[in-house]
Design a protein around this motif. Structure first.
Motif, PDB file in Angstrom:
ATOM      1  N   LEU A  19      67.962  28.274  59.599  1.00  0.00           N
ATOM      2  CA  LEU A  19      66.978  27.515  58.825  1.00  0.00           C
ATOM      3  C   LEU A  19      67.655  26.558  57.860  1.00  0.00           C
ATOM      4  N   ARG A  20      68.649  27.062  57.150  1.00  0.00           N
ATOM      5  CA  ARG A  20      69.370  26.221  56.190  1.00  0.00           C
ATOM      6  C   ARG A  20      70.092  25.074  56.907  1.00  0.00           C
ATOM      7  N   ALA A  21      70.675  25.383  58.065  1.00  0.00           N
ATOM      8  CA  ALA A  21      71.400  24.365  58.828  1.00  0.00           C
ATOM      9  C   ALA A  21      70.437  23.306  59.374  1.00  0.00           C
ATOM     10  N   VAL A  22      69.266  23.768  59.870  1.00  0.00           N
ATOM     11  CA  VAL A  22      68.282  22.830  60.427  1.00  0.00           C
ATOM     12  C   VAL A  22      67.751  21.889  59.345  1.00  0.00           C
ATOM     13  N   LEU A  23      67.484  22.419  58.162  1.00  0.00           N
ATOM     14  CA  LEU A  23      66.980  21.573  57.076  1.00  0.00           C
ATOM     15  C   LEU A  23      68.020  20.530  56.655  1.00  0.00           C
ATOM     16  N   SER A  24      69.286  20.943  56.583  1.00  0.00           N
ATOM     17  CA  SER A  24      70.349  19.994  56.247  1.00  0.00           C
ATOM     18  C   SER A  24      70.519  18.968  57.363  1.00  0.00           C
ATOM     19  N   LEU A  26      68.205  17.973  59.388  1.00  0.00           N
ATOM     20  CA  LEU A  26      67.048  17.077  59.375  1.00  0.00           C
ATOM     21  C   LEU A  26      67.258  15.896  58.435  1.00  0.00           C
ATOM     22  N   GLY A  27      67.904  16.151  57.295  1.00  0.00           N
ATOM     23  CA  GLY A  27      68.184  15.058  56.363  1.00  0.00           C
ATOM     24  C   GLY A  27      69.086  14.006  56.976  1.00  0.00           C
ATOM     25  N   ILE A  28      70.103  14.449  57.705  1.00  0.00           N
ATOM     26  CA  ILE A  28      71.008  13.498  58.369  1.00  0.00           C
ATOM     27  C   ILE A  28      70.292  12.749  59.481  1.00  0.00           C
ATOM     28  N   VAL A  29      69.461  13.474  60.252  1.00  0.00           N
ATOM     29  CA  VAL A  29      68.707  12.829  61.338  1.00  0.00           C
ATOM     30  C   VAL A  29      67.810  11.728  60.794  1.00  0.00           C
ATOM     31  N   ILE A  30      67.090  12.044  59.721  1.00  0.00           N
ATOM     32  CA  ILE A  30      66.173  11.054  59.135  1.00  0.00           C
ATOM     33  C   ILE A  30      66.944   9.852  58.595  1.00  0.00           C
ATOM     34  N   GLY A  31      68.047  10.112  57.893  1.00  0.00           N
ATOM     35  CA  GLY A  31      68.838   9.016  57.342  1.00  0.00           C
ATOM     36  C   GLY A  31      69.419   8.116  58.421  1.00  0.00           C
ATOM     37  N   ALA A 289      71.066  13.202  51.837  1.00  0.00           N
ATOM     38  CA  ALA A 289      71.316  14.249  52.833  1.00  0.00           C
ATOM     39  C   ALA A 289      72.715  14.823  52.674  1.00  0.00           C
ATOM     40  N   GLY A 290      73.677  13.966  52.336  1.00  0.00           N
ATOM     41  CA  GLY A 290      75.052  14.423  52.122  1.00  0.00           C
ATOM     42  C   GLY A 290      75.153  15.385  50.953  1.00  0.00           C
ATOM     43  N   ILE A 291      74.421  15.099  49.892  1.00  0.00           N
ATOM     44  CA  ILE A 291      74.405  16.003  48.738  1.00  0.00           C
ATOM     45  C   ILE A 291      73.818  17.356  49.130  1.00  0.00           C
ATOM     46  N   GLY A 292      72.786  17.317  49.976  1.00  0.00           N
ATOM     47  CA  GLY A 292      72.189  18.560  50.456  1.00  0.00           C
ATOM     48  C   GLY A 292      73.169  19.380  51.276  1.00  0.00           C
ATOM     49  N   ILE A 293      73.970  18.696  52.101  1.00  0.00           N
ATOM     50  CA  ILE A 293      74.975  19.402  52.910  1.00  0.00           C
ATOM     51  C   ILE A 293      76.043  20.024  52.013  1.00  0.00           C
ATOM     52  N   MET A 294      76.467  19.298  50.990  1.00  0.00           N
ATOM     53  CA  MET A 294      77.475  19.838  50.074  1.00  0.00           C
ATOM     54  C   MET A 294      76.950  21.082  49.370  1.00  0.00           C
ATOM     55  N   ASN A 295      75.698  21.039  48.960  1.00  0.00           N
ATOM     56  CA  ASN A 295      75.092  22.194  48.308  1.00  0.00           C
ATOM     57  C   ASN A 295      75.053  23.389  49.259  1.00  0.00           C
ATOM     58  N   MET A 296      74.669  23.130  50.525  1.00  0.00           N
ATOM     59  CA  MET A 296      74.616  24.203  51.509  1.00  0.00           C
ATOM     60  C   MET A 296      75.998  24.796  51.750  1.00  0.00           C
ATOM     61  N   MET A 297      77.009  23.936  51.806  1.00  0.00           N
ATOM     62  CA  MET A 297      78.362  24.399  52.069  1.00  0.00           C
ATOM     63  C   MET A 297      78.902  25.230  50.901  1.00  0.00           C
ATOM     64  N   LEU A 331      80.374  18.912  61.951  1.00  0.00           N
ATOM     65  CA  LEU A 331      79.517  19.298  63.074  1.00  0.00           C
ATOM     66  C   LEU A 331      78.053  19.030  62.753  1.00  0.00           C
ATOM     67  N   LEU A 332      77.666  19.351  61.552  1.00  0.00           N
ATOM     68  CA  LEU A 332      76.285  19.097  61.121  1.00  0.00           C
ATOM     69  C   LEU A 332      75.955  17.600  61.150  1.00  0.00           C
ATOM     70  N   THR A 333      76.802  16.806  60.508  1.00  0.00           N
ATOM     71  CA  THR A 333      76.517  15.372  60.392  1.00  0.00           C
ATOM     72  C   THR A 333      76.688  14.653  61.733  1.00  0.00           C
ATOM     73  N   GLY A 334      77.637  15.126  62.557  1.00  0.00           N
ATOM     74  CA  GLY A 334      77.830  14.500  63.863  1.00  0.00           C
ATOM     75  C   GLY A 334      76.628  14.699  64.766  1.00  0.00           C
ATOM     76  N   VAL A 335      76.142  15.940  64.840  1.00  0.00           N
ATOM     77  CA  VAL A 335      74.960  16.229  65.657  1.00  0.00           C
ATOM     78  C   VAL A 335      73.728  15.511  65.097  1.00  0.00           C
ATOM     79  N   GLY A 336      73.574  15.553  63.763  1.00  0.00           N
ATOM     80  CA  GLY A 336      72.440  14.871  63.137  1.00  0.00           C
ATOM     81  C   GLY A 336      72.476  13.373  63.349  1.00  0.00           C
ATOM     82  N   GLY A 337      73.684  12.800  63.221  1.00  0.00           N
ATOM     83  CA  GLY A 337      73.810  11.358  63.440  1.00  0.00           C
ATOM     84  C   GLY A 337      73.500  10.968  64.869  1.00  0.00           C
TER      85      GLY A 337
END
Length: 402
Positions: A19-24, A26-31, A289-297, A331-337
């Protein structure tokens, strides 16, 4: 650890926190989606406008008076100038004049129409001049100033509605009080897209006809000379040659010689500025979205302290720990992008397919790669801090963590 092990470790970590990974993600996908759509729309708009411009102007050069050479007593282009230009290899001059007249639209209301004069048989010289019905007046009619004319699509619709204008007459009232009948021999094809919407009523008549009826043009002079250039001939070379020829007949600075490529360059500049602005606005969403990923990490590092301590105890280097968490962010940002770019591409294709106007579906690799690359860089930048923090942890303290 091998690169395969690192990727597997990162993927398993993301899978444990779906869930946490999908939400993060999603931010990259939208951006990425937002930036790609904005850049793609700019590309499509530019391609459509430039394509329609080419259909209207073709490969041509416009010779006309400069801004300082207008009004009473201005130096004008002459038949001698047109003949000189015609001697340039690959150049075909079309001298023209412009005036205004009024006609009755059938409802008792005088309507202004642009009267353009030209030589005969223009469609044989200029491929962008296409006759829809009827014909264009020939060289004999043009030389003798025959009272014949060709309407553009807008004038034909305003004057005759659904009726065929060919063979009918139109009474034109010029500004000097002269009224004359013009027999319509043809109707031009409508201009494409945007240019059709901006068109005004126009009738094309022979140059000699306009000289005889209007007092705004002296015989043997022209307002502009449009020069059609052959495909195999360079526009820049022809422009320079025309400037040299005009310098022999007129003072410097009296006339401008402009290629229609200039208009395309202006469109490129404007769309380029718009693209930068739109991409900047879209980039803000990626930043968030990047800030969200940093927080998750950072949360992930705190949750896996014992794992980190165990890996270090088993011989893993700090560089390995750093790479593991950095790879997770990439991996998160690559797949999202990638997903964002593909969704944007599908949307752009669908929009251009459904648009009622003729739009060119042209999205360059630059448009696709830039947003994807930015999303990966965002992952790299915002993944550095959590990865560095994980690598700097004391393994003994990590193993004590409950």
């Amino acid at each position: 650890m091998t690169p395969r092990d690192l990727i597997s470790f990162a993927a398993e970590s993301l899978a444990r926190n779906r869930l946490r990974a999908v939400l993060s993600l999603l931010g990259i996908v939208i951006g990425t989606f937002a930036i790609t759509v904005m850049l793609g729309v700019s590309d499509i708009a530019r391609g459509t406008i430039v394509g329609q411009l080419r259909q209207v102007t073709g490969r041509s050069i416009l010779v006309q008076p400069s801004n300082t050479n207008r009004g009473v007593g201005a130096d004008r282009l002459t038949s001698a100038d047109a003949e000189l230009i015609g001697g340039v290899y690959g150049a075909h001059p079309l001298p023209q004049n412009f005036s205004f007249a009024q006609y009755d639209n059938g409802r008792g209301q005088p309507v202004t129409i642009t009267v353009t004069s030209s030589v005969g048989d223009v469609p044989r010289i200029d491929a962008t001049t296409r006759v829809q019905t009827g014909r264009y007046f020939n060289a004999f009619e043009a030389d003798n100033g025959a009272p014949v004319g060709v309407l553009n699509a807008r004038a034909a619709r305003d004057l005759f509605g659904e009726r065929d204008p060919v063979g009918r007459t139109v009474v034109l009232a010029f500004q000097n009080g002269v009224k004359t009948e013009v027999t319509i021999v043809g109707v031009l094809e409508p201009l494409p897209g945007l240019f059709s919407a901006m068109s005004t009523p126009q009738v094309v008549v022979p140059n000699a006809f306009l000289w005889q009826r209007s007092n705004s043009q002296a015989e043997g002079t022209f307002d502009v000379v449009q020069v059609i250039v052959d495909d195999q001939v360079g526009m820049a070379g022809v422009s320079r040659k025309i400037e040299q020829l005009l310098a022999g007949n007129h003072e410097d600075g009296k006339f401008t010689v402009q290629s229609t490529d200039l208009f395309a360059n202006v469109i490129d500049t404007v769309t380029g500025i718009v693209t930068v602005v739109l991409a900047t606005v879209g980039g803000l969403s990626l930043l968030v979205a990047g800030i969200g990923i940093m927080n998750m990490m950072l949360v992930s590092v705190n949750e896996r302290l014992r794992d980190i301590g165990l890996l270090v105890a088993l011989g893993a280097h700090r560089e390995t720990i750093n790479a593991m968490f950095l790879l997770e962010a990439l991996l998160l940002t690559g797949v999202g992008g990638g997903l964002g770019s593909l969704l944007a591409l599908a949307l752009l294709w669908g929009v251009t397919a459904l648009l009622p106007v003729q739009a060119a579906f042209h999205v360059g690799w630059f448009t696709l790669l830039i947003p994807f690359g930015v999303s990966v860089v965002i992952g790299l930048l915002f993944g550095v801090l959590p990865a560095s923090r994980a690598a700097a942890l004391d393994p003994i303290e990590c193993l004590r963590f409950e």
